[in-house]
Design a protein around this motif. Sequence first.
Motif, PDB file in Angstrom:
ATOM      1  N   HIS A   1      13.259 -23.697  87.591  1.00  0.00           N
ATOM      2  CA  HIS A   1      13.666 -23.050  88.849  1.00  0.00           C
ATOM      3  C   HIS A   1      12.506 -22.869  89.818  1.00  0.00           C
ATOM      4  O   HIS A   1      12.551 -22.006  90.684  1.00  0.00           O
ATOM      5  CB  HIS A   1      14.298 -21.691  88.563  1.00  0.00           C
ATOM      6  CG  HIS A   1      15.444 -21.761  87.605  1.00  0.00           C
ATOM      7  ND1 HIS A   1      15.278 -21.647  86.256  1.00  0.00           N
ATOM      8  CD2 HIS A   1      16.768 -21.965  87.809  1.00  0.00           C
ATOM      9  CE1 HIS A   1      16.458 -21.758  85.655  1.00  0.00           C
ATOM     10  NE2 HIS A   1      17.373 -21.954  86.568  1.00  0.00           N
TER      11      HIS A   1
ATOM     12  N   HIS B   1      25.477 -22.766  90.403  1.00  0.00           N
ATOM     13  CA  HIS B   1      24.358 -22.732  89.447  1.00  0.00           C
ATOM     14  C   HIS B   1      24.358 -21.439  88.641  1.00  0.00           C
ATOM     15  O   HIS B   1      23.837 -21.404  87.526  1.00  0.00           O
ATOM     16  CB  HIS B   1      23.017 -22.914  90.166  1.00  0.00           C
ATOM     17  CG  HIS B   1      21.875 -22.973  89.199  1.00  0.00           C
ATOM     18  ND1 HIS B   1      21.677 -24.068  88.383  1.00  0.00           N
ATOM     19  CD2 HIS B   1      20.932 -22.080  88.861  1.00  0.00           C
ATOM     20  CE1 HIS B   1      20.635 -23.826  87.595  1.00  0.00           C
ATOM     21  NE2 HIS B   1      20.166 -22.622  87.868  1.00  0.00           N
TER      22      HIS B   1
ATOM     23  N   CYS C   1      18.512 -17.318  83.298  1.00  0.00           N
ATOM     24  CA  CYS C   1      19.508 -17.911  84.196  1.00  0.00           C
ATOM     25  C   CYS C   1      20.710 -18.385  83.374  1.00  0.00           C
ATOM     26  O   CYS C   1      20.540 -18.839  82.248  1.00  0.00           O
ATOM     27  CB  CYS C   1      18.879 -19.078  84.937  1.00  0.00           C
ATOM     28  SG  CYS C   1      20.007 -19.864  86.101  1.00  0.00           S
TER      29      CYS C   1
END
Length: 647
Positions: free
Chosen positions: A196, A240, A311
């Motif tokens: 990321h 995402h 994430c």
Amino acid sequence: MMLAMASLSANAQTLTYEDRFARPLNEVLADIQTRFNIRLKYDIDTVGKVLPYADFRIRPYSVEESLTNVLAPFDYKFVKQSGNLYKLKAYEYPRRTETDGEKLIAYLNTLYTDKASWEERKACLRKEVRMRLGIDSLMKKRVDNPKPILSKIRKYNGYTVQNFALETLPGLYVCGSIYTPRSKGKHALIICPNGHFGGGRYREDQQQRMGTLARMGAVCVDYDLFGWGESALQVGSAAHRSSAAHVIQAMNGLSVLDYMLANRKDIDVTRIGANGGSGGGTHTVLLTALDERFTASAPVVSLASHFDGGCPCESGMPIQLACGGTCNAELAAMFAPLPQLIVSDGGDWTSSVPTLEYPYLRRVYGFYDASDKVTNVHLPKEKHDFGPNKRNAVYSFFITAFSLDKKMLDESKVTIEPESAMYSFGEKGELLPESAIRSFDKVAAYFDRDVFAELKSDLALEKKASDWVASLDLNDDKKAGYVTTVIYNHLRQVRDWHNQHPYTTVPEGMNPSTGKPLSQLDRQMIADSAMPGDVHKKLMDGLRRALTEEQVETILDKYTVGKVAFTLKGYQAIVPDLTKEEEEHIVSLLKKAREQAVDYKSMKQISAVFEIYKTQCEQYLNSNGRDWRQLFRDYVNKRKAEKAAKK
Ligand code: ZN
């Protein structure tokens, strides 16, 4: 009856809670600060939170046990920051403490003592990680032998770059770039999942690493995260944050590998590597756990036993629950006895690697007499990035593992391309094929329904929030994004509370005003009304921070499908000579109804809240010298007469 329900709703907390020894959470925390002489930093909301049996949770001999006991009922936790400073945070399922990591590793070490017992464990992990990731059913839905869209080849010093867009699921593409050595013969292949870092796969340090490894003799392929880069053209960037990203990115990595092996004659199948940093490191480990074609692996600034990756693309699917509970360090151990480099640093969660995860990995590699095949480059003074020392560690590793040409190691020879050069679909996505999917819904349709029900519901709520905000014409993307998030969070909390508190959680009973049993709707209203007040407060504070009062009202009207205006119209029709004063009073009551109703999930419930206030409106009119029953009867008769006249 509805009036009685209003008071029932307000009293729901006291009806269902035992409040002995209860104290406000913020007071208890303030006491802990004084008693133990510590400082607390708040990353949590304590407004309205009441702690039952408060002082009984304090342990006079331990600040940390006291904090654990006091915070746990609210799913909060603390993180010791330094000296006597503690940060209070919401519970995070992918992140635990280093001490937890030590305990987990110690436990895992009891499960296997030799190669045979380890291989049994490994077989279980191989099976269950796939199952919990849900990758097999998705892989079956892939396009057979897809023909990628390939760009022209760009030639540079010692290597070339070519962009590709590979169709994975029908209509869904993964885009990336292939860096190929200009030398002749068979090459190693390194699949490079991305993390990321700002700039995604287009950033400078990524291009440097790809180009340098290619110059030394390895074909390197990188590709966008799901919902990042050109993938965002298809599914939007919110996708995402879905757990679907976890399995789609894994599928993308394997699809790129399949494509390269099936179509490129210049690949040496005995030298297949995986390498990525941060979230890309998490996916490096995942790819090697999913596919036995990899022969060397280098996860960078990612591996830990106490952090799975924050994430949803790293921890959205519950793979860490495999075989009774695992962690990324154990998934990395599955790669034994093949060469593996762990790069760690002192500035993030990988600071524990040299003393915790690395010794553990050496032990498992030791079952194969291969302890020297797993190495750790630890950079204690560095932070969470993919800087020069980390890249150099990766270069050295692959030079050895894949016999690359060390003489070609020179980052200054790599050409940094502009981002747009790396697009497959053009600067504005104008080249996206006609048949390409253009919404996340279409992708979600490929998933088994029950697995993604919540996700789809999330996306529907997000769309609702963004449609409402779009109607304000704010002309300010940042503000619109903020308000959308505020509304989306509220809608989700209302839904979750509602789903977790069905009407059956409220005991059957009598409605005191009617003497009739509570209906299902009554009981659901009571259950929902016990939702903590800070959910509502956060919505209102958030809206008022960014919007004018008129805009706030527009949003509240969206929640309640314009019921204030609609109901007022009704009163104006029924009471033809409604005075300005009466109208103002009625509007103020209806606005109260509106603000209360936003915290309920269904239209039935929203109507029920308005009913309570309509009763109040009618009582007000009666007290103001009107006869509501008569007015209403007159109105009905008048409508009947009008209808008859029309006929
Ligand atoms: Zn992610």
